[in-house]
Design an enzyme around this catalytic site. Structure first.
Site, PDB file in Angstrom:
ATOM      1  CD  GLU A  39      12.269  20.605  74.654  1.00  0.00           C
ATOM      2  OE1 GLU A  39      11.056  20.549  74.929  1.00  0.00           O
ATOM      3  OE2 GLU A  39      12.785  20.003  73.689  1.00  0.00           O
ATOM      4  NE  ARG A  96      31.572  40.224  78.937  1.00  0.00           N
ATOM      5  CZ  ARG A  96      31.986  39.527  79.987  1.00  0.00           C
ATOM      6  NH1 ARG A  96      33.146  39.822  80.544  1.00  0.00           N
ATOM      7  NH2 ARG A  96      31.260  38.555  80.496  1.00  0.00           N
ATOM      8  CG  HIS A 130      31.122  45.395  76.782  1.00  0.00           C
ATOM      9  ND1 HIS A 130      32.021  45.832  77.724  1.00  0.00           N
ATOM     10  CD2 HIS A 130      31.832  45.135  75.664  1.00  0.00           C
ATOM     11  CE1 HIS A 130      33.232  45.814  77.215  1.00  0.00           C
ATOM     12  NE2 HIS A 130      33.141  45.395  75.970  1.00  0.00           N
ATOM     13  CE  LYS A 192      40.720  44.669  79.506  1.00  0.00           C
ATOM     14  NZ  LYS A 192      39.386  44.416  80.074  1.00  0.00           N
TER      15      LYS A 192
HETATM   16  C1  R5P Z   1      35.734  44.442  79.314  1.00  0.00           C
HETATM   17  O1  R5P Z   1      36.087  45.144  78.398  1.00  0.00           O
HETATM   18  C2  R5P Z   1      34.642  44.825  80.258  1.00  0.00           C
HETATM   19  O2  R5P Z   1      34.367  46.177  80.236  1.00  0.00           O
HETATM   20  C3  R5P Z   1      34.974  44.403  81.670  1.00  0.00           C
HETATM   21  O3  R5P Z   1      36.137  45.094  82.082  1.00  0.00           O
HETATM   22  C4  R5P Z   1      35.258  42.919  81.752  1.00  0.00           C
HETATM   23  O4  R5P Z   1      34.383  42.209  80.947  1.00  0.00           O
HETATM   24  C5  R5P Z   1      35.129  42.454  83.166  1.00  0.00           C
HETATM   25  O5  R5P Z   1      35.360  41.077  83.199  1.00  0.00           O
HETATM   26  P1  R5P Z   1      36.240  40.436  84.338  1.00  0.00           P
HETATM   27  O6  R5P Z   1      35.675  40.889  85.650  1.00  0.00           O
HETATM   28  O7  R5P Z   1      36.108  38.962  84.119  1.00  0.00           O
HETATM   29  O8  R5P Z   1      37.650  40.892  84.140  1.00  0.00           O
END
Ligand code: R5P
Length: 320
Positions: A39, A96, A130, A192
Protein backbone atom coordinates in the site's frame (compact mmCIF):
# COMPACT_ATOMS: atom_id res chain seq x y z
CA UNK A 1 5.66 33.62 -2.16
CA UNK A 2 4.94 31.52 -5.28
CA UNK A 3 1.46 31.61 -6.76
CA UNK A 4 1.12 27.85 -6.80
CA UNK A 5 2.53 24.72 -5.21
CA UNK A 6 4.66 22.26 -7.16
CA UNK A 7 4.78 18.68 -5.87
CA UNK A 8 6.68 15.70 -7.21
CA UNK A 9 5.70 12.06 -6.96
CA UNK A 10 8.47 9.48 -6.86
CA UNK A 11 8.25 8.43 -10.54
CA UNK A 12 10.65 11.01 -11.98
CA UNK A 13 12.35 13.31 -9.45
CA UNK A 14 14.94 14.43 -12.03
CA UNK A 15 12.30 15.81 -14.41
CA UNK A 16 10.44 17.41 -11.49
CA UNK A 17 13.67 19.11 -10.40
CA UNK A 18 14.19 20.34 -13.98
CA UNK A 19 10.66 21.81 -14.10
CA UNK A 20 11.19 23.41 -10.69
CA UNK A 21 14.42 25.03 -11.93
CA UNK A 22 12.69 26.31 -15.06
CA UNK A 23 9.88 27.82 -13.01
CA UNK A 24 12.22 29.03 -10.26
CA UNK A 25 9.77 27.56 -7.76
CA UNK A 26 10.97 24.97 -5.21
CA UNK A 27 9.27 21.60 -5.01
CA UNK A 28 6.94 21.29 -2.03
CA UNK A 29 8.05 19.03 0.77
CA UNK A 30 6.20 15.72 1.04
CA UNK A 31 6.75 12.11 2.03
CA UNK A 32 5.70 9.03 0.09
CA UNK A 33 5.65 5.76 1.99
CA UNK A 34 5.17 2.20 0.85
CA UNK A 35 3.92 -0.27 3.44
CA UNK A 36 5.18 -3.87 3.55
CA UNK A 37 1.94 -5.06 1.93
CA UNK A 38 2.47 -2.71 -1.04
CA UNK A 39 0.00 0.00 0.00
CA UNK A 40 1.05 3.59 -0.67
CA UNK A 41 0.53 6.72 1.39
CA UNK A 42 1.52 10.35 0.93
CA UNK A 43 2.01 13.11 3.49
CA UNK A 44 2.18 16.79 2.49
CA UNK A 45 4.52 18.60 4.86
CA UNK A 46 3.12 22.09 4.24
CA UNK A 47 -0.35 23.58 3.94
CA UNK A 48 -1.95 23.66 0.49
CA UNK A 49 -5.17 25.27 1.74
CA UNK A 50 -6.74 27.46 -0.98
CA UNK A 51 -3.70 26.93 -3.21
CA UNK A 52 -3.43 25.65 -6.74
CA UNK A 53 -1.31 22.49 -6.69
CA UNK A 54 0.55 20.88 -9.59
CA UNK A 55 1.52 17.25 -9.00
CA UNK A 56 4.18 15.94 -11.39
CA UNK A 57 4.04 12.19 -11.93
CA UNK A 58 4.46 10.22 -15.17
CA UNK A 59 2.54 6.95 -14.86
CA UNK A 60 5.55 5.06 -16.17
CA UNK A 61 6.50 1.53 -15.06
CA UNK A 62 5.63 0.32 -12.50
CA UNK A 63 2.47 1.90 -13.96
CA UNK A 64 0.02 0.81 -11.28
CA UNK A 65 2.21 1.95 -8.38
CA UNK A 66 2.83 5.34 -9.95
CA UNK A 67 -0.84 5.77 -10.79
CA UNK A 68 -2.00 4.91 -7.27
CA UNK A 69 0.62 7.28 -5.84
CA UNK A 70 -0.74 10.08 -8.04
CA UNK A 71 -4.27 9.29 -6.82
CA UNK A 72 -2.98 9.46 -3.23
CA UNK A 73 -1.45 12.88 -3.92
CA UNK A 74 -4.70 14.15 -5.40
CA UNK A 75 -6.74 12.79 -2.52
CA UNK A 76 -4.34 14.30 0.05
CA UNK A 77 -4.52 17.71 -1.70
CA UNK A 78 -8.32 17.59 -1.97
CA UNK A 79 -8.75 16.71 1.71
CA UNK A 80 -6.27 19.46 2.62
CA UNK A 81 -8.54 22.02 0.88
CA UNK A 82 -6.37 22.82 -2.16
CA UNK A 83 -8.24 25.22 -4.44
CA UNK A 84 -7.33 23.33 -7.63
CA UNK A 85 -5.35 20.18 -8.38
CA UNK A 86 -3.56 19.76 -11.70
CA UNK A 87 -2.01 16.37 -12.50
CA UNK A 88 1.06 16.81 -14.70
CA UNK A 89 1.42 13.40 -16.36
CA UNK A 90 4.31 13.60 -18.87
CA UNK A 91 3.74 9.95 -19.86
CA UNK A 92 0.14 8.75 -19.57
CA UNK A 93 0.15 5.00 -18.91
CA UNK A 94 -2.85 3.00 -20.17
CA UNK A 95 -3.34 5.50 -23.04
CA UNK A 96 -3.05 2.60 -25.50
CA UNK A 97 -6.17 1.06 -23.98
CA UNK A 98 -8.41 3.64 -25.67
CA UNK A 99 -10.93 1.25 -27.24
CA UNK A 100 -12.06 -2.33 -26.89
CA UNK A 101 -9.82 -4.59 -28.98
CA UNK A 102 -12.53 -7.23 -28.81
CA UNK A 103 -15.70 -7.91 -26.88
CA UNK A 104 -15.33 -8.27 -23.12
CA UNK A 105 -12.15 -6.09 -23.06
CA UNK A 106 -11.83 -3.04 -20.77
CA UNK A 107 -11.04 0.54 -21.85
CA UNK A 108 -8.45 1.32 -19.21
CA UNK A 109 -7.78 4.91 -20.33
CA UNK A 110 -11.38 5.66 -19.40
CA UNK A 111 -11.04 3.94 -16.02
CA UNK A 112 -7.84 5.89 -15.26
CA UNK A 113 -9.63 9.13 -16.19
CA UNK A 114 -12.48 8.25 -13.82
CA UNK A 115 -10.04 7.45 -10.99
CA UNK A 116 -8.17 10.75 -11.43
CA UNK A 117 -11.39 12.75 -11.40
CA UNK A 118 -12.88 10.99 -8.39
CA UNK A 119 -9.62 11.58 -6.50
CA UNK A 120 -10.03 15.31 -6.98
CA UNK A 121 -7.95 16.14 -10.06
CA UNK A 122 -9.36 19.27 -11.75
CA UNK A 123 -7.12 19.35 -14.81
CA UNK A 124 -4.58 17.15 -16.56
CA UNK A 125 -1.45 18.21 -18.44
CA UNK A 126 0.09 15.50 -20.59
CA UNK A 127 2.51 15.06 -23.50
CA UNK A 128 1.94 13.12 -26.74
CA UNK A 129 -0.54 10.60 -25.34
CA UNK A 130 -0.82 7.50 -27.51
CA UNK A 131 -4.21 8.66 -28.71
CA UNK A 132 -5.31 12.29 -28.30
CA UNK A 133 -8.93 11.14 -28.14
CA UNK A 134 -8.42 9.92 -24.54
CA UNK A 135 -9.27 13.53 -23.76
CA UNK A 136 -12.84 12.40 -24.42
CA UNK A 137 -12.63 10.05 -21.41
CA UNK A 138 -12.45 13.09 -19.12
CA UNK A 139 -15.03 15.66 -18.03
CA UNK A 140 -12.23 17.97 -16.82
CA UNK A 141 -9.86 19.98 -19.07
CA UNK A 142 -6.96 18.02 -20.56
CA UNK A 143 -4.04 20.09 -21.91
CA UNK A 144 -2.20 17.96 -24.43
CA UNK A 145 1.29 19.17 -25.29
CA UNK A 146 3.67 17.74 -27.84
CA UNK A 147 7.39 17.07 -27.64
CA UNK A 148 7.61 16.85 -31.44
CA UNK A 149 8.90 20.40 -31.99
CA UNK A 150 11.55 19.89 -29.31
CA UNK A 151 12.62 16.51 -30.70
CA UNK A 152 12.61 17.77 -34.30
CA UNK A 153 14.96 20.55 -33.27
CA UNK A 154 17.44 17.88 -32.14
CA UNK A 155 17.42 16.59 -35.76
CA UNK A 156 17.64 19.89 -37.60
CA UNK A 157 20.78 20.24 -39.71
CA UNK A 158 21.76 16.64 -39.01
CA UNK A 159 19.78 14.71 -41.63
CA UNK A 160 20.64 14.66 -45.36
CA UNK A 161 18.07 16.17 -47.80
CA UNK A 162 17.02 12.79 -49.23
CA UNK A 163 16.00 11.50 -45.76
CA UNK A 164 12.41 10.29 -45.36
CA UNK A 165 10.34 10.33 -42.18
CA UNK A 166 8.76 6.94 -41.48
CA UNK A 167 5.54 6.31 -39.56
CA UNK A 168 5.81 2.70 -38.30
CA UNK A 169 2.02 2.35 -38.42
CA UNK A 170 -1.07 4.30 -39.42
CA UNK A 171 -1.44 5.56 -35.84
CA UNK A 172 1.88 7.41 -36.14
CA UNK A 173 1.00 9.24 -39.39
CA UNK A 174 -0.11 12.41 -37.57
CA UNK A 175 3.21 12.59 -35.69
CA UNK A 176 5.22 11.75 -38.81
CA UNK A 177 3.40 14.45 -40.79
CA UNK A 178 4.33 17.02 -38.15
CA UNK A 179 7.99 15.90 -38.22
CA UNK A 180 7.86 16.00 -42.03
CA UNK A 181 6.57 19.59 -41.96
CA UNK A 182 9.10 20.77 -39.39
CA UNK A 183 12.04 19.11 -41.15
CA UNK A 184 10.77 19.57 -44.70
CA UNK A 185 10.99 15.87 -45.57
CA UNK A 186 8.47 13.48 -47.14
CA UNK A 187 6.66 10.81 -45.16
CA UNK A 188 6.55 7.04 -45.70
CA UNK A 189 4.01 4.85 -43.90
CA UNK A 190 4.38 1.21 -42.88
CA UNK A 191 1.33 -0.97 -42.70
CA UNK A 192 1.48 -2.95 -39.46
CA UNK A 193 -0.67 -5.94 -38.64
CA UNK A 194 -1.05 -6.81 -34.96
CA UNK A 195 -0.68 -10.53 -34.28
CA UNK A 196 -1.07 -10.27 -30.47
CA UNK A 197 -0.58 -7.73 -27.65
CA UNK A 198 3.19 -7.92 -28.17
CA UNK A 199 3.59 -9.25 -31.73
CA UNK A 200 3.17 -7.19 -34.91
CA UNK A 201 4.17 -7.67 -38.53
CA UNK A 202 4.93 -5.08 -41.23
CA UNK A 203 3.05 -6.05 -44.38
CA UNK A 204 3.62 -3.05 -46.71
CA UNK A 205 5.98 -0.08 -47.07
CA UNK A 206 3.93 2.80 -48.56
CA UNK A 207 6.42 5.16 -50.23
CA UNK A 208 9.91 5.02 -51.69
CA UNK A 209 12.75 4.35 -49.26
CA UNK A 210 15.33 2.98 -51.75
CA UNK A 211 18.83 4.25 -50.92
CA UNK A 212 17.43 6.85 -48.54
CA UNK A 213 18.38 7.50 -44.91
CA UNK A 214 15.33 7.23 -42.67
CA UNK A 215 14.04 8.73 -39.46
CA UNK A 216 11.47 6.44 -37.80
CA UNK A 217 9.14 8.36 -35.49
CA UNK A 218 6.67 7.04 -32.93
CA UNK A 219 4.96 8.12 -29.74
CA UNK A 220 6.76 5.47 -27.69
CA UNK A 221 9.32 2.71 -27.69
CA UNK A 222 8.10 0.04 -25.33
CA UNK A 223 9.59 -3.40 -26.08
CA UNK A 224 11.14 -2.06 -29.29
CA UNK A 225 9.21 -4.65 -31.31
CA UNK A 226 7.43 -2.13 -33.55
CA UNK A 227 10.63 -0.22 -34.37
CA UNK A 228 12.71 -3.40 -34.70
CA UNK A 229 10.32 -4.88 -37.25
CA UNK A 230 10.10 -1.51 -39.03
CA UNK A 231 13.90 -1.46 -39.38
CA UNK A 232 13.85 -4.98 -40.89
CA UNK A 233 11.11 -4.01 -43.38
CA UNK A 234 12.83 -0.75 -44.37
CA UNK A 235 16.21 -2.40 -44.93
CA UNK A 236 14.51 -5.18 -46.92
CA UNK A 237 12.93 -2.45 -49.09
CA UNK A 238 16.34 -0.91 -49.81
CA UNK A 239 16.58 1.87 -47.22
CA UNK A 240 20.10 3.04 -46.48
CA UNK A 241 21.43 1.54 -43.23
CA UNK A 242 21.51 5.05 -41.78
CA UNK A 243 18.55 5.13 -39.41
CA UNK A 244 17.56 7.48 -36.63
CA UNK A 245 14.74 6.51 -34.29
CA UNK A 246 12.79 9.25 -32.51
CA UNK A 247 10.08 8.73 -29.90
CA UNK A 248 8.57 10.94 -27.21
CA UNK A 249 8.38 8.21 -24.58
CA UNK A 250 11.31 5.83 -24.19
CA UNK A 251 9.98 3.05 -21.99
CA UNK A 252 12.73 0.76 -23.29
CA UNK A 253 11.38 -2.46 -21.77
CA UNK A 254 12.14 -6.12 -22.22
CA UNK A 255 15.12 -6.22 -24.52
CA UNK A 256 14.31 -3.05 -26.50
CA UNK A 257 18.04 -2.36 -26.60
CA UNK A 258 18.77 -5.73 -28.21
CA UNK A 259 16.27 -4.90 -30.97
CA UNK A 260 17.53 -1.37 -31.62
CA UNK A 261 21.25 -1.41 -30.84
CA UNK A 262 22.17 -2.24 -34.44
CA UNK A 263 24.94 -1.04 -36.78
CA UNK A 264 22.24 0.45 -39.04
CA UNK A 265 20.83 2.61 -36.21
CA UNK A 266 22.84 5.82 -35.90
CA UNK A 267 20.90 7.29 -32.99
CA UNK A 268 17.84 6.82 -30.79
CA UNK A 269 16.36 10.11 -29.59
CA UNK A 270 13.80 10.18 -26.79
CA UNK A 271 12.46 12.78 -24.38
CA UNK A 272 12.87 12.58 -20.62
CA UNK A 273 9.13 12.04 -20.02
CA UNK A 274 10.28 8.76 -18.44
CA UNK A 275 13.53 8.38 -16.44
CA UNK A 276 16.38 7.32 -18.74
CA UNK A 277 19.25 5.68 -16.93
CA UNK A 278 20.65 3.49 -19.68
CA UNK A 279 24.33 3.33 -20.46
CA UNK A 280 23.72 3.27 -24.21
CA UNK A 281 25.79 5.78 -26.19
CA UNK A 282 23.39 5.78 -29.17
CA UNK A 283 20.57 7.17 -27.00
CA UNK A 284 20.16 10.94 -26.81
CA UNK A 285 17.74 12.31 -24.25
CA UNK A 286 16.03 15.64 -24.95
CA UNK A 287 14.51 17.40 -21.96
CA UNK A 288 10.85 18.44 -21.94
CA UNK A 289 11.23 20.27 -18.62
CA UNK A 290 11.03 23.69 -20.37
CA UNK A 291 7.91 22.58 -22.28
CA UNK A 292 6.19 21.38 -19.10
CA UNK A 293 7.23 24.51 -17.22
CA UNK A 294 5.49 26.59 -19.90
CA UNK A 295 2.44 24.29 -19.74
CA UNK A 296 2.25 24.82 -15.97
CA UNK A 297 2.66 28.59 -16.30
CA UNK A 298 -0.20 28.75 -18.78
CA UNK A 299 -2.44 26.46 -16.71
CA UNK A 300 -1.76 28.71 -13.71
CA UNK A 301 -2.87 31.69 -15.76
CA UNK A 302 0.59 33.25 -15.75
CA UNK A 303 2.03 34.98 -18.75
CA UNK A 304 4.58 32.65 -20.40
CA UNK A 305 7.90 34.47 -20.10
CA UNK A 306 9.17 33.25 -23.45
CA UNK A 307 8.23 32.52 -27.02
CA UNK A 308 7.98 29.00 -28.47
CA UNK A 309 11.44 29.44 -30.01
CA UNK A 310 12.89 30.40 -26.63
CA UNK A 311 11.32 27.29 -25.06
CA UNK A 312 12.95 25.13 -27.74
CA UNK A 313 16.34 26.71 -27.14
CA UNK A 314 15.90 26.15 -23.38
CA UNK A 315 15.06 22.49 -24.11
CA UNK A 316 18.27 22.07 -26.05
CA UNK A 317 20.26 23.68 -23.24
CA UNK A 318 18.67 21.29 -20.73
CA UNK A 319 19.44 18.28 -22.89
CA UNK A 320 22.16 15.76 -22.19
C1 R5P B 1 1.47 1.45 -31.02
O1 R5P B 1 0.54 1.71 -31.74
C2 R5P B 1 2.38 2.50 -30.46
O2 R5P B 1 2.30 3.70 -31.14
C3 R5P B 1 3.81 2.03 -30.44
O3 R5P B 1 4.23 1.79 -31.77
C4 R5P B 1 3.95 0.73 -29.67
O4 R5P B 1 3.15 0.74 -28.54
C5 R5P B 1 5.38 0.53 -29.27
O5 R5P B 1 5.47 -0.66 -28.53
P1 R5P B 1 6.65 -1.67 -28.78
O6 R5P B 1 7.93 -0.90 -28.66
O7 R5P B 1 6.48 -2.70 -27.70
O8 R5P B 1 6.47 -2.27 -30.13
Amino acid sequence: MSEFVLLSGTAHPVLSAGISRELAIPLGSCTVERFPDGEITVHLDDSVRKKEVFVIQPTSPPVNDHLVELLAFADACRRAAASRIVAVIPYFGYARSDKRGQRRDPIMASTVAALLQVSGVDQVITVDPHSPQIEGCFRIPVDTWSAVDTLALALRGRIPPQTVIVAPDVGAVRLATRYGELLDRSVVVLHKRRESATQTEVTHVVGDVRNRPVVIVDDMISTGGTIGRSIDALLASGARPDIIVVATHGLMLDGARVKLDLPSVREVIVSDSIPQAMDWPAVRVVSIAPLLADAIRRAAGLKPPRTREMTLVAAMAATS
